[in-house]
Design a protein around this motif. Structure first.
Motif, mmCIF file in Angstrom:
data_model
loop_
_atom_site.group_PDB
_atom_site.id
_atom_site.type_symbol
_atom_site.label_atom_id
_atom_site.label_comp_id
_atom_site.label_asym_id
_atom_site.label_seq_id
_atom_site.Cartn_x
_atom_site.Cartn_y
_atom_site.Cartn_z
ATOM 1 N N UNK A 14 0.826 -1.210 0.000
ATOM 2 C CA UNK A 14 0.000 0.000 0.000
ATOM 3 C C UNK A 14 0.860 1.260 0.000
ATOM 4 N N UNK A 15 1.929 1.247 0.770
ATOM 5 C CA UNK A 15 2.831 2.404 0.828
ATOM 6 C C UNK A 15 3.482 2.630 -0.538
ATOM 7 N N UNK A 16 3.944 1.560 -1.159
ATOM 8 C CA UNK A 16 4.631 1.674 -2.446
ATOM 9 C C UNK A 16 3.698 2.061 -3.583
ATOM 10 N N UNK A 17 2.449 1.616 -3.529
ATOM 11 C CA UNK A 17 1.511 1.850 -4.633
ATOM 12 C C UNK A 17 0.570 3.032 -4.391
ATOM 13 N N UNK A 18 0.686 3.675 -3.277
ATOM 14 C CA UNK A 18 -0.207 4.781 -2.904
ATOM 15 C C UNK A 18 -0.123 5.932 -3.910
ATOM 16 N N UNK A 19 -1.239 6.608 -4.091
ATOM 17 C CA UNK A 19 -1.289 7.811 -4.919
ATOM 18 C C UNK A 19 -0.924 8.999 -4.025
ATOM 19 N N UNK A 20 0.232 9.580 -4.241
ATOM 20 C CA UNK A 20 0.714 10.681 -3.417
ATOM 21 C C UNK A 20 0.431 12.049 -4.056
ATOM 22 N N UNK A 21 -0.422 12.092 -5.063
ATOM 23 C CA UNK A 21 -0.661 13.343 -5.785
ATOM 24 C C UNK A 21 -1.298 14.433 -4.926
ATOM 25 N N UNK A 22 -1.964 14.060 -3.845
ATOM 26 C CA UNK A 22 -2.605 15.056 -2.982
ATOM 27 C C UNK A 22 -1.965 15.135 -1.602
ATOM 28 N N UNK A 23 -0.686 14.801 -1.505
ATOM 29 C CA UNK A 23 -0.037 14.800 -0.190
ATOM 30 C C UNK A 23 0.268 16.209 0.306
ATOM 31 N N UNK A 44 6.863 13.262 8.253
ATOM 32 C CA UNK A 44 5.851 14.296 8.491
ATOM 33 C C UNK A 44 6.436 15.700 8.321
ATOM 34 N N UNK A 45 5.639 16.581 7.727
ATOM 35 C CA UNK A 45 6.107 17.918 7.391
ATOM 36 C C UNK A 45 4.905 18.851 7.363
ATOM 37 N N UNK A 46 5.084 20.085 7.762
ATOM 38 C CA UNK A 46 3.972 21.045 7.766
ATOM 39 C C UNK A 46 3.466 21.370 6.364
ATOM 40 N N UNK A 47 4.242 21.025 5.343
ATOM 41 C CA UNK A 47 3.805 21.265 3.961
ATOM 42 C C UNK A 47 2.780 20.228 3.506
ATOM 43 N N UNK A 48 2.647 19.128 4.255
ATOM 44 C CA UNK A 48 1.738 18.055 3.875
ATOM 45 C C UNK A 48 0.360 18.235 4.497
ATOM 46 N N UNK A 49 -0.618 17.591 3.898
ATOM 47 C CA UNK A 49 -1.963 17.612 4.458
ATOM 48 C C UNK A 49 -1.979 16.845 5.773
ATOM 49 N N UNK A 50 -2.970 17.131 6.580
ATOM 50 C CA UNK A 50 -3.143 16.426 7.851
ATOM 51 C C UNK A 50 -3.307 14.932 7.586
ATOM 52 N N UNK A 51 -4.053 14.589 6.547
ATOM 53 C CA UNK A 51 -4.294 13.178 6.211
ATOM 54 C C UNK A 51 -2.999 12.459 5.850
ATOM 55 N N UNK A 52 -2.135 13.135 5.097
ATOM 56 C CA UNK A 52 -0.873 12.495 4.712
ATOM 57 C C UNK A 52 0.005 12.277 5.943
ATOM 58 N N UNK A 53 0.075 13.258 6.820
ATOM 59 C CA UNK A 53 0.877 13.112 8.045
ATOM 60 C C UNK A 53 0.319 11.998 8.930
ATOM 61 N N UNK A 54 -0.993 11.888 9.010
ATOM 62 C CA UNK A 54 -1.606 10.806 9.788
ATOM 63 C C UNK A 54 -1.279 9.449 9.172
ATOM 64 N N UNK A 55 -1.263 9.393 7.842
ATOM 65 C CA UNK A 55 -0.882 8.166 7.145
ATOM 66 C C UNK A 55 0.542 7.768 7.524
ATOM 67 N N UNK A 56 1.460 8.717 7.510
ATOM 68 C CA UNK A 56 2.855 8.441 7.859
ATOM 69 C C UNK A 56 2.964 7.970 9.312
ATOM 70 N N UNK A 57 2.260 8.647 10.211
ATOM 71 C CA UNK A 57 2.309 8.287 11.638
ATOM 72 C C UNK A 57 1.674 6.924 11.904
#
Length: 109
Positions: A46-55, A88-101
C-alpha cells in the motif's frame, strides 16, 4: 569505520547532497519482530503503490518543482524525495501526516 562512496553525478540535481547526509536519525536500532508477514507486506505494498498526488497542503502544492504523484520506486524519484515524502512535514496535508504516523515501527525500519 567510514565508507568511501563515489558518485560521479556532478550536475545540479545529481543527488550529491543526499549521499552526504547522516542516516543516524533514520536508523532504528533493536530487534524487529514480524507477527503477521502477510499483513505487513500488504501495508508495504500500500505504501509503495499509494497515490501521493494530494499529499501537499494546497498552499504548498504549487511551489513544488516535481510532481508528488511519481511512484516511490520510480526512476524519476530520488532517495531523498522518498525520505521527505515519508517524513511528516507542515507542507503536507493532515491526512498524509496521519498516514505516515500510522506506520508501525517495524515497518518504518
Amino acid at each position: 569505520e567510514g565508507t568511501f562512496c563515489h558518485k560521479p553525478s556532478t550536475v545540479s540535481g545529481g543527488g550529491k547532497s543526499e549521499i552526504s547526509k547522516s542516516l543516524n536519525d533514520a536508523v532504528i536500532y533493536g530487534s524487529i519482530y514480524i507477527g503477521d508477514f502477510e499483513k505487513d507486506m500488504a501495508l508495504v505494498k500500500d505504501i509503495l503503490e499509494r497515490d501521493y498526488s494530494n499529499c501537499f497542503d494546497p498552499q504548498y502544492a504549487k511551489q513544488q518543482s516535481r510532481s508528488p504523484e511519481r511512484k516511490i520506486l520510480s526512476m524519476e524519484r530520488s532517495l531523498g524525495s522518498v525520505v521527505k515524502l515519508l517524513t511528516p512535514n507542515s507542507e503536507y496535508t493532515k491526512e498524509h501526516c496521519e498516514f505516515i504516523h500510522s506506520f508501525p515501527s517495524h515497518i518504518r525500519s
